[in-house]
Design an enzyme around this catalytic site. Structure first.
Site, PDB file in Angstrom:
ATOM      1  N   ALA A 138     -26.451 -31.369  -5.184  1.00 28.61           N
ATOM      2  CA  ALA A 138     -26.329 -31.244  -3.738  1.00 28.61           C
ATOM      3  C   ALA A 138     -25.282 -32.186  -3.138  1.00 28.61           C
ATOM      4  O   ALA A 138     -25.134 -32.238  -1.923  1.00 28.61           O
ATOM      5  CB  ALA A 138     -27.686 -31.501  -3.088  1.00 28.61           C
ATOM      6  N   ASN A 204     -32.635 -36.528  -7.076  1.00 28.61           N
ATOM      7  CA  ASN A 204     -31.795 -36.226  -8.242  1.00 28.61           C
ATOM      8  C   ASN A 204     -30.340 -36.568  -7.965  1.00 28.61           C
ATOM      9  O   ASN A 204     -29.588 -36.958  -8.860  1.00 28.61           O
ATOM     10  CB  ASN A 204     -31.957 -34.760  -8.636  1.00 28.61           C
ATOM     11  CG  ASN A 204     -33.348 -34.496  -9.157  1.00 28.61           C
ATOM     12  OD1 ASN A 204     -33.668 -34.861 -10.280  1.00 28.61           O
ATOM     13  ND2 ASN A 204     -34.211 -33.904  -8.336  1.00 28.61           N
ATOM     14  N   HIS A 234     -26.345 -35.718   2.774  1.00 28.96           N
ATOM     15  CA  HIS A 234     -26.127 -36.698   1.695  1.00 28.96           C
ATOM     16  C   HIS A 234     -24.858 -37.478   1.993  1.00 28.96           C
ATOM     17  O   HIS A 234     -23.815 -36.879   2.279  1.00 28.96           O
ATOM     18  CB  HIS A 234     -25.992 -35.993   0.353  1.00 28.96           C
ATOM     19  CG  HIS A 234     -27.180 -35.154   0.013  1.00 28.96           C
ATOM     20  ND1 HIS A 234     -28.357 -35.681  -0.453  1.00 28.96           N
ATOM     21  CD2 HIS A 234     -27.383 -33.828   0.111  1.00 28.96           C
ATOM     22  CE1 HIS A 234     -29.237 -34.715  -0.645  1.00 28.96           C
ATOM     23  NE2 HIS A 234     -28.669 -33.564  -0.308  1.00 28.96           N
TER      24      HIS A 234
HETATM   25  N1  LIG Z   1     -29.391 -32.243  -8.754  1.00 33.49           N
HETATM   26  C1  LIG Z   1     -29.701 -31.824  -7.540  1.00 33.49           C
HETATM   27  O1  LIG Z   1     -28.939 -31.970  -6.579  1.00 33.49           O
HETATM   28  C2  LIG Z   1     -31.017 -31.161  -7.320  1.00 33.49           C
HETATM   29  C3  LIG Z   1     -31.919 -31.025  -8.345  1.00 33.49           C
HETATM   30  N2  LIG Z   1     -33.118 -30.384  -8.145  1.00 33.49           N
HETATM   31  C4  LIG Z   1     -34.030 -30.269  -9.293  1.00 33.49           C
HETATM   32  O2  LIG Z   1     -34.268 -28.905  -9.538  1.00 33.49           O
HETATM   33  C5  LIG Z   1     -35.665 -28.666  -9.654  1.00 33.49           C
HETATM   34  C6  LIG Z   1     -35.979 -27.251  -9.214  1.00 33.49           C
HETATM   35  O3  LIG Z   1     -35.729 -27.119  -7.832  1.00 33.49           O
HETATM   36  P1  LIG Z   1     -36.306 -25.870  -7.035  1.00 33.49           P
HETATM   37  O4  LIG Z   1     -35.965 -24.613  -7.718  1.00 33.49           O
HETATM   38  O5  LIG Z   1     -35.917 -26.041  -5.633  1.00 33.49           O
HETATM   39  O6  LIG Z   1     -37.879 -26.133  -7.170  1.00 33.49           O
HETATM   40  P2  LIG Z   1     -39.067 -25.089  -6.990  1.00 33.49           P
HETATM   41  O7  LIG Z   1     -40.288 -25.925  -6.809  1.00 33.49           O
HETATM   42  O8  LIG Z   1     -38.734 -24.062  -5.999  1.00 33.49           O
HETATM   43  O9  LIG Z   1     -39.140 -24.363  -8.410  1.00 33.49           O
HETATM   44  C7  LIG Z   1     -39.429 -25.031  -9.582  1.00 33.49           C
HETATM   45  C8  LIG Z   1     -39.861 -24.009 -10.601  1.00 33.49           C
HETATM   46  O10 LIG Z   1     -40.003 -24.644 -11.870  1.00 33.49           O
HETATM   47  C9  LIG Z   1     -41.209 -24.226 -12.464  1.00 33.49           C
HETATM   48  N3  LIG Z   1     -41.701 -25.292 -13.350  1.00 33.49           N
HETATM   49  C10 LIG Z   1     -42.157 -26.496 -13.003  1.00 33.49           C
HETATM   50  N4  LIG Z   1     -42.482 -27.205 -14.100  1.00 33.49           N
HETATM   51  C11 LIG Z   1     -42.243 -26.405 -15.153  1.00 33.49           C
HETATM   52  C12 LIG Z   1     -42.386 -26.532 -16.554  1.00 33.49           C
HETATM   53  N5  LIG Z   1     -42.860 -27.650 -17.089  1.00 33.49           N
HETATM   54  N6  LIG Z   1     -42.024 -25.506 -17.336  1.00 33.49           N
HETATM   55  C13 LIG Z   1     -41.535 -24.365 -16.791  1.00 33.49           C
HETATM   56  N7  LIG Z   1     -41.390 -24.175 -15.480  1.00 33.49           N
HETATM   57  C14 LIG Z   1     -41.742 -25.173 -14.675  1.00 33.49           C
HETATM   58  C15 LIG Z   1     -42.154 -23.942 -11.325  1.00 33.49           C
HETATM   59  O11 LIG Z   1     -43.084 -23.055 -11.820  1.00 33.49           O
HETATM   60  P3  LIG Z   1     -44.445 -22.721 -11.055  1.00 33.49           P
HETATM   61  O12 LIG Z   1     -44.038 -21.658 -10.113  1.00 33.49           O
HETATM   62  O13 LIG Z   1     -45.329 -22.273 -12.150  1.00 33.49           O
HETATM   63  O14 LIG Z   1     -44.907 -23.982 -10.399  1.00 33.49           O
HETATM   64  C16 LIG Z   1     -41.198 -23.366 -10.280  1.00 33.49           C
HETATM   65  O15 LIG Z   1     -41.048 -21.977 -10.442  1.00 33.49           O
HETATM   66  C17 LIG Z   1     -36.302 -29.768  -8.796  1.00 33.49           C
HETATM   67  O16 LIG Z   1     -37.611 -30.054  -9.226  1.00 33.49           O
HETATM   68  C18 LIG Z   1     -35.382 -30.934  -9.002  1.00 33.49           C
HETATM   69  O17 LIG Z   1     -35.794 -31.683 -10.140  1.00 33.49           O
HETATM   70  C19 LIG Z   1     -33.429 -29.854  -6.933  1.00 33.49           C
HETATM   71  C20 LIG Z   1     -32.570 -29.967  -5.886  1.00 33.49           C
HETATM   72  C21 LIG Z   1     -31.310 -30.653  -5.976  1.00 33.49           C
HETATM   73  O1  LIG Z   2     -31.187 -30.552  -2.774  1.00 30.34           O
HETATM   74  C1  LIG Z   2     -30.972 -31.634  -2.225  1.00 30.34           C
HETATM   75  O2  LIG Z   2     -30.560 -31.734  -1.052  1.00 30.34           O
HETATM   76  C2  LIG Z   2     -31.110 -32.907  -2.994  1.00 30.34           C
HETATM   77  C3  LIG Z   2     -32.347 -33.057  -3.745  1.00 30.34           C
HETATM   78  O3  LIG Z   2     -33.334 -32.408  -3.509  1.00 30.34           O
HETATM   79  C4  LIG Z   2     -32.358 -34.038  -4.832  1.00 30.34           C
HETATM   80  O4  LIG Z   2     -31.457 -34.886  -4.873  1.00 30.34           O
HETATM   81  O5  LIG Z   2     -33.288 -33.987  -5.655  1.00 30.34           O
END
Ligand SMILES: NC(=O)C1=CN([C@@H]2O[C@H](COP(=O)(O)OP(=O)(O)OC[C@H]3O[C@@H](n4cnc5c(N)ncnc54)[C@H](OP(=O)(O)O)[C@@H]3O)[C@@H](O)[C@H]2O)C=CC1
Ligand SMILES: O=C([O-])CC(=O)C(=O)O
Length: 294
Positions: A138, A204, A234
């Site tokens: 992000a 993250n 951010h």
């Molecule tokens: N680098 C960056 O800028 C960012 C990174 N992220 C990362 O990306 C991840 C995903 O974001 P987002 O899609 O918005 O989150 P969501 O909560 O919308 O989706 C996460 C999905 O992952 C599934 N899940 C959780 N744990 C597991 C597991 N152990 N094995 C398989 N599936 C699993 C969940 O399944 P279920 O439906 O069964 O709960 C859900 O469908 C965040 O948790 C964060 O760590 C997010 C935003 C920004």
């Molecule tokens: O998606 C974003 O804005 C950032 C975020 O959640 C993260 O850093 O985990």
């Protein structure tokens, strides 16, 4: 003949489609899969890793296989894995896949704040030869930060500012009614390491900044719940021998998850494009129609 991700003229001996494992079918995973099926790799075979074996409809006529455990996924022999499922999925899936030589792109960069896990990931990538990529997600400007770092950085500061709703279910909600917030409130100040571990779904970006610049301990992080903002804001500031950097980005959140910015999904998609391009050069035979698991 249907369209392939690779230019047909560049493919010497077509053998099979590239197999992409997507960890997580949430806000980011669904965006990513749409992009893969429609544009990035329309002939790819996609296996979605979920916690429950719920069937998924095809996307753009691409059948989606579903796996719920690492053994089934390994048996499917993915060419690469894209993680967007959360920190737990990094140790649960990315570690064993990397160990087997499967290239990985990680969105949950904050998982690497766990130093032993980070070490294990690097070791498996080194031994197996698999590529481990983390995304800028992000935020932007990390190329500049990484380029500036060897010349010396005095300090690096990251501020993450989101509407109160985005902090629900986090330590920020403890002892505080986020729905009643009338002005911006700093909910965390400290190192990028502690931020990433305490706010696994919101910090993250702090981890990505740390990895690009001066590391998890020295990167200063501030997290703010702000009722005045409608976007996920951010800010990255740094000073060093190179000069001074100030970047501010206001991201639209994904409709189904106010914590996650749309740019995070776009960044993951872009990293996938890059990795597929690299793999195309390494093994031009990857292209034929899929044979799915699940
Ligand atoms: N680098 C960056 O800028 C960012 C990174 N992220 C990362 O990306 C991840 C995903 O974001 P987002 O899609 O918005 O989150 P969501 O909560 O919308 O989706 C996460 C999905 O992952 C599934 N899940 C959780 N744990 C597991 C597991 N152990 N094995 C398989 N599936 C699993 C969940 O399944 P279920 O439906 O069964 O709960 C859900 O469908 C965040 O948790 C964060 O760590 C997010 C935003 C920004
Ligand atoms: O998606 C974003 O804005 C950032 C975020 O959640 C993260 O850093 O985990």
């Amino acid at each position: 003949m249907s369209q392939t991700v690779f230019e047909p003229a560049e493919v010497a001996t077509p053998q099979r489609a590239v197999r992409i494992a997507v960890l997580g079918y949430g806000a980011i995973g669904q965006q990513l899969i749409e992009a893969i099926a429609h544009e990035v790799a329309p002939q790819a075979a996609i296996c979605v890793v979920r916690r429950q074996a719920l069937p998924l409809p095809p996307v753009a006529q691409t059948p989606l296989a579903v796996c719920t455990d690492v053994q089934a996924l390994l048996a499917w022999q993915p060419d690469l894995v894209v993680e967007c499922a959360g920190h737990a999925a990094v140790s649960q899936y990315v570690v064993p896949l990397l160990a087997q030589g499967v290239d990985a792109i990680v969105a949950s960069v904050g998982a690497l704040a766990d130093a032993p896990l980070h070490g294990l990931l690097l070791q498996h990538a080194h031994v197996s030869g698999a590529l481990l990529r983390t995304v800028s997600g992000a935020i932007g400007g990390l190329d500049a930060l990484a380029a500036a770092a060897p010349a010396g950085l005095d300090w690096v500061r990251y501020t993450g500012r989101k509407p109160p709703l985005a902090w629900q279910g986090t330590p920020a909600a403890q002892g505080r009614d986020l729905t009643q917030l009338r002005q911006a409130e700093t909910i965390y100040t400290g190192s990028a390491r502690a931020a990433a571990l305490a706010y696994p779904k919101n910090a993250n970006v702090a981890a990505a900044v740390a990895l690009a610049g001066i590391g998890f301990e020295r990167t200063e992080v501030q997290l703010v719940a702000d009722p005045e903002v409608q976007t996920n804001v951010h800010e990255l500031e740094a000073q060093g021998a190179f000069g001074r950097l100030h970047l501010r980005i206001a991201n639209e959140a994904l409709p189904s998850n106010p914590k996650s910015s749309w740019l995070a999904a776009l960044s993951l998609t872009q990293e996938l494009r890059r990795l597929l391009e690299l793999k195309r050069h390494r093994s031009p035979a990857l292209q034929q129609p899929p044979h799915c698991c699940g």
